[in-house]
Structure formats: structure tokens, C-alpha cells
Write a protein that holds these residues in place. Structure first.
Motif, mmCIF file in Angstrom:
data_model
loop_
_atom_site.group_PDB
_atom_site.id
_atom_site.type_symbol
_atom_site.label_atom_id
_atom_site.label_comp_id
_atom_site.label_asym_id
_atom_site.label_seq_id
_atom_site.Cartn_x
_atom_site.Cartn_y
_atom_site.Cartn_z
ATOM 1 N N THR A 228 0.825 -1.209 0.000
ATOM 2 C CA THR A 228 0.000 0.000 0.000
ATOM 3 C C THR A 228 0.857 1.256 0.000
ATOM 4 N N THR A 229 2.028 1.195 0.663
ATOM 5 C CA THR A 229 2.877 2.394 0.719
ATOM 6 C C THR A 229 4.323 2.022 0.417
ATOM 7 N N LEU A 230 5.076 3.033 0.000
ATOM 8 C CA LEU A 230 6.500 2.826 -0.249
ATOM 9 C C LEU A 230 7.219 2.467 1.052
ATOM 10 N N ALA A 231 6.774 3.074 2.170
ATOM 11 C CA ALA A 231 7.405 2.774 3.460
ATOM 12 C C ALA A 231 7.263 1.290 3.785
ATOM 13 N N ALA A 232 6.061 0.727 3.540
ATOM 14 C CA ALA A 232 5.862 -0.710 3.782
ATOM 15 C C ALA A 232 6.778 -1.506 2.862
ATOM 16 N N GLY A 233 6.899 -1.049 1.605
ATOM 17 C CA GLY A 233 7.759 -1.741 0.639
ATOM 18 C C GLY A 233 9.207 -1.772 1.110
ATOM 19 N N LEU A 234 9.662 -0.677 1.719
ATOM 20 C CA LEU A 234 11.058 -0.646 2.190
ATOM 21 C C LEU A 234 11.261 -1.618 3.341
ATOM 22 N N GLU A 235 10.205 -1.801 4.173
ATOM 23 C CA GLU A 235 10.345 -2.784 5.261
ATOM 24 C C GLU A 235 10.401 -4.192 4.692
ATOM 25 N N VAL A 236 9.601 -4.445 3.656
ATOM 26 C CA VAL A 236 9.634 -5.765 3.014
ATOM 27 C C VAL A 236 11.030 -5.989 2.409
ATOM 28 N N PHE A 237 11.559 -4.938 1.771
ATOM 29 C CA PHE A 237 12.902 -5.050 1.174
ATOM 30 C C PHE A 237 13.939 -5.393 2.248
ATOM 31 N N ALA A 238 13.866 -4.697 3.407
ATOM 32 C CA ALA A 238 14.853 -4.945 4.470
ATOM 33 C C ALA A 238 14.742 -6.390 4.960
ATOM 34 N N THR A 239 13.503 -6.903 5.125
ATOM 35 C CA THR A 239 13.319 -8.285 5.600
ATOM 36 C C THR A 239 13.904 -9.266 4.586
#
Ligand SMILES: Cc1cc2nc3c(=O)[nH]c(=O)nc-3n(C[C@H](O)[C@H](O)[C@H](O)COP(=O)(O)OP(=O)(O)OC[C@H]3O[C@@H](n4cnc5c(N)ncnc54)[C@H](O)[C@@H]3O)c2cc1C
Length: 470
Positions: A228-239
Motif C-alpha cells: 500500500t505504501t512505499l514505506a511498507a515496501g522498504l520494510e519488506v525489502f529490508a526483511t
């Protein structure tokens, strides 16, 4: 016929010197059709020696030289600037694979081989060449080195600079530098090849390169995750990065608009599901490594449970994996077909990506109402293409000077966020004003000093990369 064209025909053969307007036309216009200036001639040399002869003749007759590879530059780097005094040298006939060294994991190729052909040569030798981008079927090795291109797999392999071990270059006085070293270590003075990488043809003409090869990839898994958001995407990327380390070979962000443009470009393609934005991720494994599909499944299951990913598909076959990547790679052409955009290629520190994009959205809504954003790119590298589409029903040509205003705003915003206004496409003719606005006088002075040292008469690629002094 002028004395210059007569001399060039003697040196290269008559069929290698194109002078009629019809023959020159495809070489004079950039990929997006934004820049179209006449050239004196287009040369199709077959060897470094012919290029050296052409350089001497052009210098003697006061003509300047525009090196051109596949002409896929997104900043009009490989087409003439205004002036009418430029000769285009195309590298498309320098296509030899000069050698592969399996023990050293290197390949030496001429500048006119396309990136896709290089990948194929590596695969035939049981190796892997990692640089990959949407234009790889047309972009040539000389161009990809001269722009220090990035693309989809920079995350684990680095950009083009990281692949180059040695170069062969024709210099402005017509000398040939035979620098095709395959050494991985050589601290003997200045590392001269680095100056030509990313120099956009302003310091010399690259005729061949020795490049690193890697072990072949044994297994790959790709997934498309809705966020839904780029911020969520960055957390997925970090994981994912923590779970897969350097095996995470791709993490691309695509807004819903961007992926829809990609799908519209591919006959019969459709988006597997609708989402406000997507991450396209790929994990690769060498032989004997952990199964990439298992890592993806485990991480995405966790992310779905956390709510950072709303829906996801994991490609179940090689065909499905390639179809997902094709959607991403078709975005630029889909965008062009839909009328084009005011394009940007910014990078900011990863932690500042969400606030940068929020600031871009606020800027466009406030200052350019009706304009639409098409955002996609290599989010794992902090590099996003922030493209602005004209309001529905209006073409790019109709928005005139607003284009420059939009670009100045977005480039300044990237710099304010401690970022870059051109992460991987370079400067060419289209980012010169940003160079003048954002590079410090000290940086510009150093660049001008290097240019003067290598090309004192301004023979190579005039009107590109370094703004004129005012
Ligand atoms: C659909 C699409 C997708 C793209 N995706 C990406 C991406 O993901 N990442 C990315 O980094 N770029 C991307 N690009 C931009 C472009 O493909 C790259 O910049 C590419 O590296 C250019 O290669 P080329 O051979 O087409 O070079 P050209 O466009 O011909 O030239 C590029 C520059 O290099 C100089 N040059 C060319 N050959 C030589 C030579 N032999 N010696 C000296 N100078 C030379 C030219 O003068 C010019 O300044 C994309 C472009 C398109 C159209």
C-alpha cells in the motif's frame, strides 16, 4: 564532397561514411525523439585503427565527434548537440568477442556487441554476466560502460563500473590506449579506466573492454507483492535482504500506474492482481545454495501476516518468472507509447525515500494540478524514476516550458534530500542545467580540468555532461 568526407571515405571505405539526410536520420534522433540535430556524417568503422584514423581526420578538419552505441540514452547523450559540426561514430560494426578466459572468469568484447549478446556469450561459456536493463537488446557495451549503467541487478553485482577490468580506448590525438588488463589488483598509479567509465564519451572512444564473469545462476524465484505504501515496501525489502543477503538480486518498486503501462505495452499481458503499488523481487542461488523459492515463500508469508503485503504471487515456472519481469521492463516503452513523460532518475538515501516521494506528490498536486505521477525503479538502490505525465488529453509537446520547471523542481528536491539528480542515466544534453545548478564550483572545475587534459580541443561529444562556463 568536402575534403573531410573524401578523407574519411579513403580511410574507412565509401560505404562506411553515410552523408545523405535519409541515411543519417536514424542516428540523429534520440530514443525518445526529443532531440534531433543534423550531423555532418555518420561513420561505421570496423576497427580501432579506422576509428583512430577518423579521429585524426576530424581533428584536422575542425569537425567534432559524437560516439554512438545503441542510441538508447534517456538523456540524448549519443546524438549531436546543436552546431552542425559533428560527425557521429557508430560502434555497431565493432562486434567481435576477442576472447573468454574461463580460468580468470573474464571476457573481452568489442564496444558494439549488445548487452544481450554479451549475456548470451557468457551463458554459452557456462558463466553469467549480471548487468541487465530494459534496453539490453539494443544498448551496446561501449554505451553501457560510458553511462556506467545500472539496471535490475545492481543490488548484488554492482553497476557497470564494477564489471570493467580493462579498456581499449582511442584518445583525442588518435593514439590507441591498449588497457585491456584482466587484473583484479593493480595499484600502479591512477586507475585510468575509471575516468572513461561513465564519462559519456567526452574523454575518449571505447573500442573494447575486458569484463568480469560470474558463476551461472542455478535457480531463481521471483514474486510480485502488492503493497500500500512505499514505506511498507522498504520494510519488506529490508526483511528480504536480511533473509537472502546477496542472493536478493532484484527489488523493483512499481506504482500501480507504472505496471499498468507495462502491461498495456505487452500483447495479451495482464496484471495478476490490482494493488496501489508493487514490489517485484527476485532471489537467485548458485548450485548447492538454499532454494530461493523457499526463502521467498517464508518471507512473503510473514509479510502477508504483518499486513505490509496485501497480496502476492510467486512465479511457478520460468515462463511465469520471465512474464513478471517483462511487465517491469515494458514500463518505459509503455510510457512512451502513452505519450511520454517528463522523466527523472533520482537516488536518495533509502531512509529518505518515503519522505521524498511524499514531497514529490505534494509538489505535483500543489504546483502542477492535473499532472500524473508514474513512479518506478530500483528501490533497493534508492533509485526511482519519478516521471510526470501531462494531464489527460494533453501531449508532452503542449506543455512547453513547464517541462523544464517540473524537472528543476524534482531535481532540486532530490538534492535537498542528500540525493542525486541523475542516478544511472547520466547527464547527456538533458541534465546540463542540473549539473550547473547542483554541482559545486570545485567539482565542476575538477571535471573541466580532466576534460582539458584528455581532450584539449573539445573534440569528443561537445555539449554533453559538463556545462559550458558562463
Ligand atoms: C527501455 C529503456 C530502459 C532503460 N533502462 C535502464 C536501466 O535500467 N538502467 C540504466 O542505467 N539505463 C537504462 N536505460 C538507459 C540506456 O539504455 C543506457 O544508458 C545504456 O547504457 C546506453 O547504451 P547505448 O549503447 O544505447 O548508448 P548510447 O545511447 O548510444 O550512448 C550513451 C552515451 O555513451 C556514449 N558512448 C556510446 N558508445 C560509446 C563508446 N564506444 N565510447 C565512448 N562513448 C560512447 C554516447 O556518446 C553517449 O554519451 C534504459 C533505456 C531504455 C530505452
Amino acid at each position: 564532397m568536402t575534403a573531410l568526407t573524401a578523407g574519411l571515405r579513403d580511410a574507412l571505405g565509401a560505404e562506411a561514411v553515410l552523408t545523405s539526410a535519409a541515411e543519417r536520420a536514424p542516428y540523429e534522433r534520440d530514443w525518445r525523439g526529443l532531440v534531433n540535430n543534423p550531423a555532418l556524417a555518420v561513420l561505421l568503422p570496423r576497427s580501432p585503427e579506422q576509428i583512430a584514423a577518423a579521429v585524426k581526420l576530424c581533428a584536422a578538419h575542425g569537425a567534432r565527434i559524437v560516439p554512438q552505441g545503441g542510441n538508447t540514452s534517456l538523456v540524448a547523450g549519443g546524438v549531436p548537440a546543436p552546431g552542425g559540426d559533428q560527425v557521429i561514430i557508430s560502434f555497431s560494426r565493432l562486434r567481435a568477442v576477442r576472447g573468454i578466459d574461463p580460468a580468470g572468469d573474464t571476457i573481452t568484447v568489442e564496444a558494439g556487441l549488445t548487452l544481450a549478446e554479451l549475456q548470451g556469450e557468457a551463458a554459452r561459456a557456462g558463466r553469467f554476466f549480471p548487468v541487465s536493463l530494459g534496453a539490453e537488446g539494443t544498448a551496446e557495451i561501449g554505451g553501457v560502460i560510458s553511462t556506467n549503467a545500472g539496471g535490475l541487478q545492481v543490488l548484488s553485482y554492482g553497476n557497470m563500473r564494477a564489471q570493467v577490468l580493462g579498456l581499449e580506448v582511442v584518445l583525442a590525438d588518435g593514439a590507441i590506449w591498449h588497457g585491456l588488463s584482466a587484473l583484479r589488483k593493480d595499484n600502479t598509479g591512477y586507475d585510468l579506466k575509471q575516468l572513461f567509465i561513465g564519462a559519456e564519451g567526452t574523454l575518449g572512444l571505447i573500442t573494447a573492454a575486458t569484463l568480469r564473469l560470474y558463476p551461472p545462476i542455478a535457480a531463481r524465484a521471483a514474486a510480485l507483492a502488492g503493497i500500500t505504501t512505499l514505506a511498507a515496501g522498504l520494510e519488506v525489502f529490508a526483511t528480504l535482504r536480511h533473509a537472502a543477503g546477496p542472493s536478493l538480486t532484484m527489488c523493483e518498486f512499481c506504482s500501480g500506474t507504472a505496471l499498468a503501462l507495462g502491461a498495456a505495452q505487452l500483447p495479451g499481458a495482464r496484471l495478476p492482481f490490482a494493488a496501489p503499488a508493487y514490489l517485484l523481487v527476485e532471489i537467485s542461488a548458485l548450485a548447492g545454495g538454499r532454494e530461493p523459492g523457499e526463502i521467498l515463500e517464508a518471507v512473503l508469508a510473514g509479510e502477508l501476516a504483518q499486513g505490509r503485503v496485501g497480496e502476492a504471487v510467486i512465479a511457478q515456472s520460468e515462463r511465469e518468472r520471465l512474464d513478471l519481469i517483462a511487465l517491469r521492463e515494458a514500463i518505459s516503452e509503455g510510457e512512451l507509447r502513452a505519450g511520454g513523460a517528463v522523466k527523472h532518475d533520482i537516488a536518495v538515501p533509502l531512509s529518505r525515500l518515503p519522505e521524498t516521494i511524499a514531497a514529490v506528490e505534494a509538489l505535483v498536486a500543489r504546483k502542477y494540478p492535473g499532472f500524473r505521477l508514474n513512479i518506478f525503479g530500483h528501490v533497493g538502490d534508492g533509485n526511482l524514476h519519478v516521471n510526470v505525465l501531462p494531464p489527460q488529453g494533453r501531449g508532452l509537446a503542449e506543455i512547453g516550458s513547464i517541462k523544464a520547471e517540473i524537472s528543476a523542481d524534482i531535481e532540486a528536491l532530490a538534492v535537498q534530500m542528500h540525493g542525486s539528480f541523475s542516478a544511472e542515466h547520466g547527464i547527456g544534453q538533458l541534465r546540463l542545467s542540473a549539473m550547473a545548478a547542483h554541482k559545486s564550483p570545485v567539482e565542476l572545475a575538477m571535471m573541466r580540468a580532466i576534460k582539458r587534459a584528455f581532450d584539449p580541443d573539445g573534440l569528443f561529444n561537445p555539449g554533453k555532461t559538463i556545462p559550458e562556463t558562463t
